[in-house]
Design an enzyme around this catalytic site. Sequence first.
Site, mmCIF file in Angstrom:
data_model
loop_
_atom_site.group_PDB
_atom_site.id
_atom_site.type_symbol
_atom_site.label_atom_id
_atom_site.label_comp_id
_atom_site.label_asym_id
_atom_site.label_seq_id
_atom_site.Cartn_x
_atom_site.Cartn_y
_atom_site.Cartn_z
ATOM 1 N N CYS A 1 0.399 0.211 5.616
ATOM 2 C CA CYS A 1 0.364 1.324 4.509
ATOM 3 C C CYS A 1 -0.529 2.341 4.688
ATOM 4 C CB CYS A 1 -0.091 0.486 3.175
ATOM 5 S SG CYS A 1 -1.724 -0.158 3.029
ATOM 6 N N HIS B 1 -3.783 -1.866 -1.160
ATOM 7 C CA HIS B 1 -2.414 -1.082 -0.519
ATOM 8 C C HIS B 1 -2.601 0.447 -1.230
ATOM 9 C CE1 HIS B 1 1.758 -1.314 0.605
ATOM 10 N NE2 HIS B 1 2.242 -0.556 -0.493
ATOM 11 N N HIS C 1 6.012 4.305 0.691
ATOM 12 C CA HIS C 1 5.177 3.278 1.186
ATOM 13 C C HIS C 1 5.638 2.392 2.172
ATOM 14 C CE1 HIS C 1 5.457 -0.316 -1.459
ATOM 15 N NE2 HIS C 1 6.681 0.202 -1.511
#
Length: 388
Positions: free
Chosen positions: A303, A351, A363
Amino acid sequence: MASHRKPRTRVLSSPGSRRTAAGLTTAALASVTLLSQSANAAPRAPKPSIEEVKQKVDDLYHQAETATEKYNAAKEKAGEQQQTVNSLLDAAAKRAEKMNESRRELGTFASAQYRTGGMNPTAQLMLAKDPQQFFDRSHLMERLTGREKQAVTDYQEQAAAAARQRAEATRSLEKLQDSQDSLKESKQSVQSKLSEARQLLSRLTAEEKARLAELEREREAAAKRKAEELARKQAEAERERQRQEEQNQNDGSGDGSSDGSTGGGSTDDGSYATKAEKALAFARAQIGKPYVWGATGPSSYDCSGLTQAAWKAAGVDLPRTTWDQVKVGTRVATSNLQPGDLVFFYDDISHVGMYIGNGKMIHAPKPGAYVREESIYYMPIYGSVRPA
């Protein structure tokens, strides 16, 4: 006359009779043992529901992502520390060469004195086991010539500097070892969590897998509805901003002070929008590439690796981890998000995704998934920043 004696117990004399009796006794004992074990055995734990399995798998993926960010941080630190160590070792080698030059010059003086039959202080220095003891005897220094004193001083300075650099290099090597140990530990943690998640999923029946897929669709649908609601509110806010701007212009009260920002920081006459457009173009080009923990491209990403690479394409350098990326730029509210803003998730900020508008982001989700567009409400939001 009938006998009143108690009848004698019949003895099983034949081998076959004894075997039969023994067999009956063994069977009876076995039955009693089994009954006893059944009575004392702990009840078997009920099989977890598919909802519980899903929660467990989600938790494991979250833990793996947290461990991934720790891995990224340790890897970056180890790389920096390795560069420091290499630099120190190079400097120490150069310093050692200078010290050897000073030693050779001292040796020249010592050899000359030895050939003339004397053992002057320079020779004593060269033969001393502990040069510091020599330096402590100041009366010896008084007997040296000007050039010899300078040679001794040079040697002393070079030796002291070399000792400091060796000590610094040793400390840096110890820090490097700590970073490498942390890197190894984080890597093992990631692999352990992912392995446990895979094992849980592998034990599901076809019916359970179908139910799991259904739960995932329900989650995505709920997140999509929230994204659509955010998009509606943002559109209303933008229409109201434009209406107010037009009214100010019609009333002649406009002073040109509006910068068009929807909060959380100025766009600097569109410069942020221009950079964001480049970052988003890069991110969109990565859609479909696999998530791989610790990866920074170009064939796969995690990420924070994706957001770092996307903004680098726009000329903005972001740190490697989510924990450092969240500290860059200006904090913005979810309601004021603009395309290009970074959205962070979970309380531990493990994240990150890049906002694209309409409540959605690009993402790199998790192992086994691919870079994709998704609602920002798919995970619990921690906060957002405008990085440039």
